[in-house]
Design a protein around this motif. Structure first.
Motif, PDB file in Angstrom:
ATOM      1  N   ASN A   1       0.722  -1.234  -0.012  1.00  0.00           N
ATOM      2  CA  ASN A   1       0.097   0.077   0.021  1.00  0.00           C
ATOM      3  C   ASN A   1       0.766   1.351   0.065  1.00  0.00           C
ATOM      4  OD1 ASN A   1      -1.399  -2.046   1.664  1.00  0.00           O
ATOM      5  ND2 ASN A   1      -2.945  -0.820   0.564  1.00  0.00           N
ATOM      6  N   PHE A   2       1.809   1.306   0.950  1.00  0.00           N
ATOM      7  CA  PHE A   2       2.823   2.247   0.893  1.00  0.00           C
ATOM      8  C   PHE A   2       3.674   2.482  -0.420  1.00  0.00           C
ATOM      9  CE2 PHE A   2       6.648   4.721   1.986  1.00  0.00           C
ATOM     10  CZ  PHE A   2       6.033   5.369   3.164  1.00  0.00           C
ATOM     11  N   TRP A   3       4.219   1.465  -1.120  1.00  0.00           N
ATOM     12  CA  TRP A   3       4.834   1.514  -2.386  1.00  0.00           C
ATOM     13  C   TRP A   3       3.738   2.545  -3.475  1.00  0.00           C
ATOM     14  CZ3 TRP A   3       9.222   2.501  -1.363  1.00  0.00           C
ATOM     15  CH2 TRP A   3       9.997   1.492  -0.538  1.00  0.00           C
ATOM     16  N   SER A   4       2.497   1.843  -3.462  1.00  0.00           N
ATOM     17  CA  SER A   4       1.402   2.332  -4.331  1.00  0.00           C
ATOM     18  C   SER A   4       1.231   3.961  -4.302  1.00  0.00           C
ATOM     19  CB  SER A   4       0.359   1.505  -4.194  1.00  0.00           C
ATOM     20  OG  SER A   4      -0.787   2.068  -5.240  1.00  0.00           O
ATOM     21  N   VAL A   5       1.236   4.217  -2.903  1.00  0.00           N
ATOM     22  CA  VAL A   5       0.942   5.714  -2.784  1.00  0.00           C
ATOM     23  C   VAL A   5       2.266   6.367  -2.948  1.00  0.00           C
ATOM     24  CG1 VAL A   5       0.654   7.435  -0.747  1.00  0.00           C
ATOM     25  CG2 VAL A   5      -0.717   5.527  -0.685  1.00  0.00           C
ATOM     26  N   LEU A   6       3.226   5.889  -2.870  1.00  0.00           N
ATOM     27  CA  LEU A   6       4.523   6.645  -3.169  1.00  0.00           C
ATOM     28  C   LEU A   6       4.827   6.708  -4.743  1.00  0.00           C
ATOM     29  CD1 LEU A   6       7.174   7.833  -2.137  1.00  0.00           C
ATOM     30  CD2 LEU A   6       8.058   5.649  -2.180  1.00  0.00           C
ATOM     31  N   GLU A   7       4.309   5.518  -5.529  1.00  0.00           N
ATOM     32  CA  GLU A   7       4.404   5.439  -6.789  1.00  0.00           C
ATOM     33  C   GLU A   7       3.477   6.660  -7.525  1.00  0.00           C
ATOM     34  OE1 GLU A   7       4.340   2.198 -10.331  1.00  0.00           O
ATOM     35  OE2 GLU A   7       3.172   1.743  -8.489  1.00  0.00           O
ATOM     36  N   ASN A   8       2.543   6.599  -6.983  1.00  0.00           N
ATOM     37  CA  ASN A   8       1.432   7.797  -7.463  1.00  0.00           C
ATOM     38  C   ASN A   8       1.872   8.908  -7.353  1.00  0.00           C
ATOM     39  OD1 ASN A   8      -0.550   6.026  -8.316  1.00  0.00           O
ATOM     40  ND2 ASN A   8      -1.586   5.888  -6.469  1.00  0.00           N
ATOM     41  N   LYS A   9       2.417   9.499  -6.085  1.00  0.00           N
ATOM     42  CA  LYS A   9       3.021  10.631  -5.844  1.00  0.00           C
ATOM     43  C   LYS A   9       4.301  11.278  -6.819  1.00  0.00           C
ATOM     44  CE  LYS A   9       1.275  10.935  -1.186  1.00  0.00           C
ATOM     45  NZ  LYS A   9       1.177  12.211  -0.693  1.00  0.00           N
ATOM     46  N   ILE A  10       5.082  10.168  -6.867  1.00  0.00           N
ATOM     47  CA  ILE A  10       6.244  10.598  -7.970  1.00  0.00           C
ATOM     48  C   ILE A  10       5.870  10.634  -9.321  1.00  0.00           C
ATOM     49  CG2 ILE A  10       7.947   9.549  -6.374  1.00  0.00           C
ATOM     50  CD1 ILE A  10       8.257   7.399  -8.576  1.00  0.00           C
TER      51      ILE A  10
ATOM     52  N   TRP B   1       8.569  10.708  -0.067  1.00  0.00           N
ATOM     53  CA  TRP B   1       8.790   9.772   1.165  1.00  0.00           C
ATOM     54  C   TRP B   1       8.633  10.672   2.486  1.00  0.00           C
ATOM     55  CZ3 TRP B   1       9.734   4.307   1.793  1.00  0.00           C
ATOM     56  CH2 TRP B   1      10.047   3.956   2.921  1.00  0.00           C
ATOM     57  N   ASP B   2       9.309  11.521   2.534  1.00  0.00           N
ATOM     58  CA  ASP B   2       9.264  12.495   3.531  1.00  0.00           C
ATOM     59  C   ASP B   2       8.094  13.118   3.870  1.00  0.00           C
ATOM     60  OD1 ASP B   2      11.947  11.970   4.045  1.00  0.00           O
ATOM     61  OD2 ASP B   2      12.644  13.850   3.022  1.00  0.00           O
ATOM     62  N   LYS B   3       7.006  13.449   3.008  1.00  0.00           N
ATOM     63  CA  LYS B   3       5.627  13.917   2.955  1.00  0.00           C
ATOM     64  C   LYS B   3       4.872  12.557   3.657  1.00  0.00           C
ATOM     65  CE  LYS B   3       6.233  17.164  -0.666  1.00  0.00           C
ATOM     66  NZ  LYS B   3       5.686  17.530  -2.346  1.00  0.00           N
ATOM     67  N   ILE B   4       4.881  11.574   3.369  1.00  0.00           N
ATOM     68  CA  ILE B   4       4.022  10.581   3.983  1.00  0.00           C
ATOM     69  C   ILE B   4       4.112  10.632   5.456  1.00  0.00           C
ATOM     70  CG2 ILE B   4       3.405   8.255   4.069  1.00  0.00           C
ATOM     71  CD1 ILE B   4       4.474   7.977   1.282  1.00  0.00           C
ATOM     72  N   SER B   5       3.022  11.017   6.131  1.00  0.00           N
ATOM     73  CA  SER B   5       2.796  11.147   7.562  1.00  0.00           C
ATOM     74  C   SER B   5       2.970   9.633   8.096  1.00  0.00           C
ATOM     75  CB  SER B   5       1.110  11.698   7.876  1.00  0.00           C
ATOM     76  OG  SER B   5       0.375  10.749   7.734  1.00  0.00           O
ATOM     77  N   SER B   6       3.326   9.869   9.476  1.00  0.00           N
ATOM     78  CA  SER B   6       3.532   8.790  10.537  1.00  0.00           C
ATOM     79  C   SER B   6       2.064   8.288  10.870  1.00  0.00           C
ATOM     80  CB  SER B   6       4.409   9.165  11.703  1.00  0.00           C
ATOM     81  OG  SER B   6       3.730  10.140  12.453  1.00  0.00           O
ATOM     82  N   ASP B   7       1.086   9.042  10.900  1.00  0.00           N
ATOM     83  CA  ASP B   7      -0.250   8.717  11.186  1.00  0.00           C
ATOM     84  C   ASP B   7      -0.627   7.648   9.754  1.00  0.00           C
ATOM     85  OD1 ASP B   7      -0.491  10.437  13.322  1.00  0.00           O
ATOM     86  OD2 ASP B   7      -1.759  11.852  12.222  1.00  0.00           O
ATOM     87  N   TYR B   8      -0.301   7.782   8.635  1.00  0.00           N
ATOM     88  CA  TYR B   8      -0.870   6.969   7.701  1.00  0.00           C
ATOM     89  C   TYR B   8       0.046   5.586   7.907  1.00  0.00           C
ATOM     90  CZ  TYR B   8      -1.085   4.826   3.027  1.00  0.00           C
ATOM     91  OH  TYR B   8      -1.280   3.746   2.118  1.00  0.00           O
TER      92      TYR B   8
END
Length: 128
Positions: free
Chosen positions: A68-77, A96-103
């Motif tokens: 899930n994390f990689w999918s979000v990162l892939e969409n953002k880049i 990567w730095d923008k993804i919150s610790s809450d997520y």
């Protein structure tokens, strides 16, 4: 990435992240069945440095929250203009730095639901 680089990544981040989250002595570590994850040097390090490691079933994508994390990162880049490896590295680090610790905490907290869903589906695909 090979097993040595993966081990370095785990050594440099796993315990420090658990410390940062205040779960050093109680966290459970989960990883996929990639050969570098199941190599002897990684398993040995985990025995001595990780209080609990979840054994991974062969078909385990639903259980791997990093997907899930990689999918979000892939969409953002995808919003970046990337033309070389340096651009890609910069974009990955920035996003990567923008993804919150809450997520990330939410993904980790979803493990109980994921495990139950896999059991209910008797190993077949789930909503995850």
């Amino acid at each position: 990435m090979n097993k040595e680089k993966y081990l370095d990544l785990v050594k440099d981040n796993l315990v420090q992240s658990a410390d940062k989250m205040g779960i050093r002595d109680s966290f459970t570590f989960y990883q996929g069945n990639d050969l570098k994850h199941t190599s002897g040097i990684v398993k040995t390090w985990l025995i001595w440095n990780c209080p609990h490691v979840v054994p991974t079933p062969p078909q385990s994508l639903e259980l791997n929250v990093i997907e899930n994390f990689w999918s979000v990162l892939e969409n953002k880049i995808g919003n970046h203009n990337i033309s070389n490896a340096s651009d890609l590295k910069r974009a990955l680090q920035e996003e990567w730095d923008k993804i919150s610790s809450d997520y990330t905490a939410k993904l980790v907290e979803s493990m109980n639901s994921r495990l139950k869903a896999v059991l209910n589906q008797k190993g077949y695909p789930t909503m995850y």
